[in-house]
Design an enzyme around this catalytic site. Structure first.
Site, PDB file in Angstrom:
ATOM      1  N   GLY A   1     -19.272 -31.648   9.624  1.00 47.42           N
ATOM      2  CA  GLY A   1     -17.904 -31.148   9.505  1.00 47.42           C
ATOM      3  C   GLY A   1     -17.058 -32.113   8.692  1.00 47.42           C
ATOM      4  O   GLY A   1     -17.576 -32.891   7.883  1.00 47.42           O
TER       5      GLY A   1
ATOM      6  N   LYS B   1      -6.884 -40.003  23.186  1.00 47.34           N
ATOM      7  CA  LYS B   1      -5.752 -40.035  22.239  1.00 47.34           C
ATOM      8  C   LYS B   1      -5.462 -38.636  21.671  1.00 47.34           C
ATOM      9  O   LYS B   1      -4.337 -38.352  21.240  1.00 47.34           O
ATOM     10  CB  LYS B   1      -5.982 -41.061  21.128  1.00 47.34           C
ATOM     11  CG  LYS B   1      -7.236 -40.828  20.283  1.00 47.34           C
ATOM     12  CD  LYS B   1      -6.984 -40.073  19.019  1.00 47.34           C
ATOM     13  CE  LYS B   1      -8.271 -39.540  18.433  1.00 47.34           C
ATOM     14  NZ  LYS B   1      -8.123 -38.848  17.169  1.00 47.34           N
TER      15      LYS B   1
END
Ligand SMILES: NC(=O)c1ccc[n+]([C@@H]2O[C@H](COP(=O)([O-])OP(=O)(O)OC[C@H]3O[C@@H](n4cnc5c(N)ncnc54)[C@H](O)[C@@H]3O)[C@@H](O)[C@H]2O)c1
Length: 367
Positions: free
Chosen positions: A32, A224
């Protein structure tokens, strides 16, 4: 000592007792946006350092682009035109649509794909890699079972019976693809393997730091993304830098608390939060990156569009990770009766998946 040996090895043609030229064969599972950015570096480093076999194989989940298989396009143009347009691989990178062939005989297996696709691939990988292969995960996400959190690296350790390092950092793939200088962090358990992976990834535009703390590095990388969703909501609501900075601070505190509460004996080092995988990744992801972007659009549309719709419209096949991680973390917090201990993570989840209004982002009493 080890670092010095590997520095010697870094010189083309150099030899190391435990690493004859060409003895380390690198494969990447994933192709990806970020996976391709990493493979670009691996390809160049495989040519640069004698210890690595020249060819770097990249497993590509095959798809057709304008009537042609993506692997064929990559192998002729040396570019992943779907996920990392405008950046070239070195010609020694080979895109392979068959998973078993892609990892066959690999001694260093890197993983970088959305974590929801990983589990079904593992039996084939286990059967095909070289005995004693070492792994590295750049996957940002977590899994869970009846007992609570399951780290992706632990899934790999268990499924492949291998040593697993992790790589996380302030690394927006499209910026890396243009060789803009950045840093990243490799967390290792086995120092020798950590150094080998450092050699494979360290490059003029990618400075790799290493720490003996896989759990802290990996959890920073996953958690995060929840903070990035909150930051994107803040942007979508039109708030400025003060609000976003406050949410980043609050989010960072919850990240640290989560790490310490769920992994009290894992040797998580406070310094890990100050590495690229910690505060730096948190900053970049709350300003750039796909999670922030999609969350901003979701807030701007005031939930008139679903997250899936926004993902499809804005990400062109890339996957939104932060909302999924918020959901997975919430599942664990609910299971343990700990939602109230993590009001920011809980608020991000409830805005994303339940009826909580966007105003909850700034009205929830945080610590
Ligand atoms: N993009 C970034 O800037 C960035 C930076 C750091 C870390 N990461 C992390 O890297 C990991 C991978 O992200 P990415 O950006 O490389 O991927 P991506 O979201 O760009 O791409 C999705 C990939 O999944 C593949 N895929 C789709 N369906 C599949 C299936 N059923 N089985 C197997 N593969 C399938 C697609 O072919 C494509 O290669 C994520 O954990 C992400 O959080 C991304």
């Amino acid at each position: 000592m080890l670092a010095r040996s590997l520095q010697r090895l870094a010189r083309p043609g150099a030899r190391l007792m435990s690493g004859a030229p060409g003895s380390e064969k690198i494969a990447m599972v994933g192709s990806g946006n970020f996976g391709s950015a990493l493979v670009r570096i691996l390809g160049a480093n495989a040519q640069r350092h004698a210890v690595f076999d020249d060819e770097v194989r990249m497993y590509v989940y095959e798809e057709m682009i304008d009537g042609k298989p993506l692997t064929e396009i990559i192998n002729t143009t040396h570019e992943n035109v779907k996920y990392l347009k405008g950046a070239k691989f070195t010609p020694n990178v080979r895109a392979v649509p068959d998973l078993a062939e892609a990892v066959k005989g690999a001694t260093m297996v890197c993983f970088c794909l959305p974590h929801q696709f990983l589990k079904p691939l593992m039996p084939t990988i286990k059967a095909s890699v070289a005995p004693g292969a070492k792994c590295l995960s750049a996957i940002k996400g977590i899994d869970f079972d009846d007992n609570g959190v399951v780290l992706i690296s632990d899934l790999l350790r268990e499924g492949l019976n291998a040593d697993v390092s992790v790589l996380m950092g302030a690394n927006v793939a499209n910026d890396m693809a243009h060789d803009q200088f950045c840093e990243t962090t490799i967390g290792y358990k086995d120092e020798k393997n950590g150094e080998l992976f450092r050699l494979a990834f360290d490059a003029p535009a990618l400075k790799v730091g290493t720490v003996k703390d896989t759990v802290g590095v990996e959890l920073c990388g996953a958690l995060k993304n929840i903070v990035a969703i909150g930051a994107g909501f803040s942007d979508g609501l039109g708030y400025g830098g003060n609000t976003k900075a406050a949410l980043i601070r609050i989010g960072l505190k919850e990240m640290i608390k989560f790490c310490k509460m769920f992994y009290p004996n894992a040797g998580i080092d406070d310094n890990t939060f100050l590495e690229s995988c910690g505060v730096a990744d948190l900053i970049t992801t709350c300003f750039g990156g796909r999670n922030r972007k999609c969350a901003e659009a979701y807030a701007k549309a005031n939930k008139t569009k679903s997250l899936e719709q926004i993902e499809a419209e804005l990400l062109a096949g890339q996957k939104l990770q932060g909302t999924l991680t918020a959901k997975e973390v919430n599942h664990i917090l609910k299971m343990k009766g700990l939602e109230h201990e993590f009001p920011f993570f809980t608020t991000v989840y409830k805005i994303s998946y339940e009826n909580a209004p966007f105003s909850a982002l700034t009205e929830t009493p945080y610590q």
